[in-house]
Design a protein around this motif. Structure first.
Motif, mmCIF file in Angstrom:
data_model
loop_
_atom_site.group_PDB
_atom_site.id
_atom_site.type_symbol
_atom_site.label_atom_id
_atom_site.label_comp_id
_atom_site.label_asym_id
_atom_site.label_seq_id
_atom_site.Cartn_x
_atom_site.Cartn_y
_atom_site.Cartn_z
ATOM 1 N N GLY A 117 0.814 -1.226 0.000
ATOM 2 C CA GLY A 117 0.000 0.000 0.000
ATOM 3 C C GLY A 117 0.840 1.265 0.000
ATOM 4 N N THR A 118 0.482 2.173 0.871
ATOM 5 C CA THR A 118 1.189 3.445 0.966
ATOM 6 C C THR A 118 2.666 3.240 1.280
ATOM 7 O OG1 THR A 118 -0.774 4.699 1.548
ATOM 8 C CG2 THR A 118 1.312 5.558 2.366
ATOM 9 N N SER A 119 2.956 2.265 2.129
ATOM 10 C CA SER A 119 4.362 2.011 2.476
ATOM 11 C C SER A 119 5.152 1.557 1.250
ATOM 12 C CB SER A 119 4.452 0.958 3.582
ATOM 13 O OG SER A 119 3.907 1.483 4.773
ATOM 14 N N THR A 126 7.015 -0.535 6.908
ATOM 15 C CA THR A 126 5.679 -0.802 7.438
ATOM 16 C C THR A 126 5.374 0.128 8.610
ATOM 17 O OG1 THR A 126 4.305 -2.446 8.619
ATOM 18 C CG2 THR A 126 6.677 -2.869 8.593
ATOM 19 N N GLN A 127 4.367 0.959 8.433
ATOM 20 C CA GLN A 127 3.972 1.907 9.471
ATOM 21 C C GLN A 127 3.681 1.162 10.758
ATOM 22 O OE1 GLN A 127 1.816 3.815 12.216
ATOM 23 N NE2 GLN A 127 0.516 2.512 10.933
ATOM 24 N N SER A 128 2.751 0.219 10.684
ATOM 25 C CA SER A 128 2.275 -0.481 11.885
ATOM 26 C C SER A 128 3.287 -1.498 12.395
ATOM 27 C CB SER A 128 0.969 -1.205 11.566
ATOM 28 O OG SER A 128 1.195 -2.206 10.579
ATOM 29 N N THR A 140 1.730 -5.674 9.512
ATOM 30 C CA THR A 140 1.079 -6.116 8.273
ATOM 31 C C THR A 140 1.518 -7.539 7.925
ATOM 32 O OG1 THR A 140 0.973 -3.848 7.514
ATOM 33 C CG2 THR A 140 0.812 -5.549 5.823
ATOM 34 N N VAL A 192 -7.357 5.711 9.172
ATOM 35 C CA VAL A 192 -6.963 4.504 8.431
ATOM 36 C C VAL A 192 -6.054 4.876 7.258
ATOM 37 C CG1 VAL A 192 -7.886 2.743 6.851
ATOM 38 C CG2 VAL A 192 -8.820 2.959 9.162
ATOM 39 N N ALA A 242 -3.099 6.370 5.521
ATOM 40 C CA ALA A 242 -1.765 6.798 5.962
ATOM 41 C C ALA A 242 -1.426 8.148 5.320
ATOM 42 C CB ALA A 242 -0.733 5.752 5.571
ATOM 43 N N LYS A 292 -4.878 7.037 -2.111
ATOM 44 C CA LYS A 292 -5.559 7.813 -1.064
ATOM 45 C C LYS A 292 -6.939 8.213 -1.548
ATOM 46 C CE LYS A 292 -3.621 7.517 1.445
ATOM 47 N NZ LYS A 292 -2.517 6.993 2.221
ATOM 48 N N GLU A 328 -9.395 5.268 -1.717
ATOM 49 C CA GLU A 328 -9.599 4.728 -0.379
ATOM 50 C C GLU A 328 -10.663 5.514 0.403
ATOM 51 O OE1 GLU A 328 -5.832 5.059 1.608
ATOM 52 O OE2 GLU A 328 -6.296 3.466 3.010
HETATM 53 C C1 F6R Z 1 -3.260 3.396 2.726
HETATM 54 C C2 F6R Z 1 -2.923 2.469 3.819
HETATM 55 C C3 F6R Z 1 -2.496 1.075 3.495
HETATM 56 C C4 F6R Z 1 -1.231 0.731 4.279
HETATM 57 C C5 F6R Z 1 -0.829 -0.731 4.055
HETATM 58 C C6 F6R Z 1 0.480 -1.068 4.752
HETATM 59 O O1 F6R Z 1 -3.621 4.645 3.214
HETATM 60 O O2 F6R Z 1 -2.966 2.859 4.954
HETATM 61 O O3 F6R Z 1 -2.283 0.928 2.128
HETATM 62 O O4 F6R Z 1 -0.225 1.590 3.858
HETATM 63 O O5 F6R Z 1 -1.842 -1.575 4.522
HETATM 64 O O6 F6R Z 1 0.405 -0.837 6.124
HETATM 65 P P1 F6R Z 1 1.718 -0.769 7.007
HETATM 66 O O7 F6R Z 1 2.492 0.409 6.567
HETATM 67 O O8 F6R Z 1 1.221 -0.657 8.425
HETATM 68 O O9 F6R Z 1 2.464 -2.036 6.761
#
Ligand code: F6R
Length: 359
Positions: free
Chosen positions: A55-57, A100-102, A105, A151, A153, A238, A241
């Motif tokens: 995704g965004t990452s 990965t933000q979180s 994933t 939700v 990013a 974005k 989404e």
């Molecule tokens: C888009 C979004 C998702 C996350 C993707 C990866 O706005 O939030 O596409 O970027 O699910 O998530 P992380 O970065 O947490 O691994």
């Protein structure tokens, strides 16, 4: 809480000057990149670098890949969900960077586990201290964006891209045959202006007017080249989404190889100009315009493409590496305002979760 804002997403877009300042703090001193996690020489044994993300990452990871390629380092970027089959040869001289933000994933964690099992060295670029990705990689580099509740990013994309820009130059400095990008000094110098420039974009943006003007469109297209391609993909992701409208991002040059068939007066084309390959982007935008599409240029005020466009979202002058991040803030605001006009549940779009813990 959301404070004065109606939505976390809006708050998080507006907080980027602060989150970016945190990302950068202490990491550039006297024109040199200093990452406490990775002292000089840490990457001397690295032959190639693979980025994995979703995704965004993934779009932030495209930034990393582009910058390493510029530095003559062997590199590739993989969708984490395809990594098992796309990875190719890996050994202990391969560095796998999971973005990965979180840090939770499932697809990205599966890629990390696969890379670990095949003997690669692994690094997590993540927002969440102590996340699974941070624990299961050899090292973690934190983006320090602060908690992200919406939700979609937003601030974490900016902080990931900046963190990756610094990490890639640290890697390039260690690898014997790599060349740090030509104007690294200028790039690092302008980085210190980025938080303030984001503030300017947020305060002066006309994205709300444009969202309203084009709300009735049939689809929304985003084009760019190089780093601008990553921004175009992110702008489209974005937009779809949170608005539930049809949006797609393309490399500008690919438009004429099929997508142009979709272009009409009801499909605005947002054209991202980053200062790299701009003339070609302009040619491609003109091709769409001559089929009736309104062209929205996302570019500095005095950019030659602005005059022939139908509308404009302005970004401050900066180094080409950062221009896309400023353009992206305009596109974040565009998505936000369009979704708001349409009455969508902006912070919790249907069918989506903040972190996707199933493969
Ligand atoms: C888009 C979004 C998702 C996350 C993707 C990866 O706005 O939030 O596409 O970027 O699910 O998530 P992380 O970065 O947490 O691994």
């Amino acid at each position: 809480g959301k404070g004065e804002y109606d939505h976390y997403m809006r708050k998080e877009i507006h907080s980027q000057p602060t989150s970016l300042a945190n990302t950068i703090e202490g990491r550039v001193t006297d024109g040199e990149i200093e990452l406490a996690e990775f002292p000089a020489g840490t990457f001397a044994d690295v032959d190639d670098v693979q980025f994995v993300a979703c995704g965004t990452s993934y779009h932030a990871a495209m930034y990393g890949e582009w910058l390493l390629r510029e530095a003559d380092v062997r590199t590739a970027v993989h969708r984490a969900s395809e990594y098992e089959s796309s990875a190719g040869p890996i050994d202990e001289r391969t560095l796998v960077v999971a973005v990965t933000q979180s840090g939770e994933t499932a697809d990205t964690l599966a890629a990390v586990r696969s890379a670990n099992a095949r003997g690669a060295r692994t690094v997590a670029v993540t927002n969440v201290v102590g996340s699974t990705a941070a624990r299961e990689t050899d090292d973690a580099l934190y983006i320090r964006a602060g908690p992200e509740i919406g939700v979609a990013a937003t601030k974490t994309f900016s902080s990931q891209s900046v963190t990756l820009a610094l990490l890639t130059q640290r890697i390039a400095a260690d690898i014997p045959d790599a060349q740090p990008i030509d104007d690294l000094d200028a790039m690092l110098e302008t980085l210190s202006d980025l938080p303030e420039q984001v503030e300017t974009v947020v305060e002066t943006s006309r994205a709300a007017d444009l969202a309203e003007r084009y709300l009735e469109s049939r689809a929304f297209f985003f084009i760019g080249r190089g780093l601008g391609h990553a921004v175009a993909l992110e702008g489209a992701l974005k937009f779809k989404e949170i608005t539930y409208e049809h949006a797609e991002g393309f490399t500008a040059g690919e438009l004429k190889h099929g997508p142009l068939a979709l272009v009409t007066e009801a499909t605005p084309v947002f054209s991202v100009f980053t200062g790299g390959g701009d003339e070609a982007v302009q040619t491609n935008a003109t091709e769409a315009q001559s089929r009736g599409a309104p062209i929205v240029t996302v570019a500095p005020e005095d950019h030659p493409a602005v005059e022939s466009g139908d509308a404009h979202l302005s970004i401050p002058d900066t180094h080409p590496v950062w221009a896309g991040l400023l353009a992206n803030v305009q596109l974040q605001l565009l998505s936000y305002h369009a979704a708001n006009e349409l009455g969508r549940p902006i912070d919790k779009p249907r069918n989506l979760a903040k972190s996707v813990t199933v493969e």
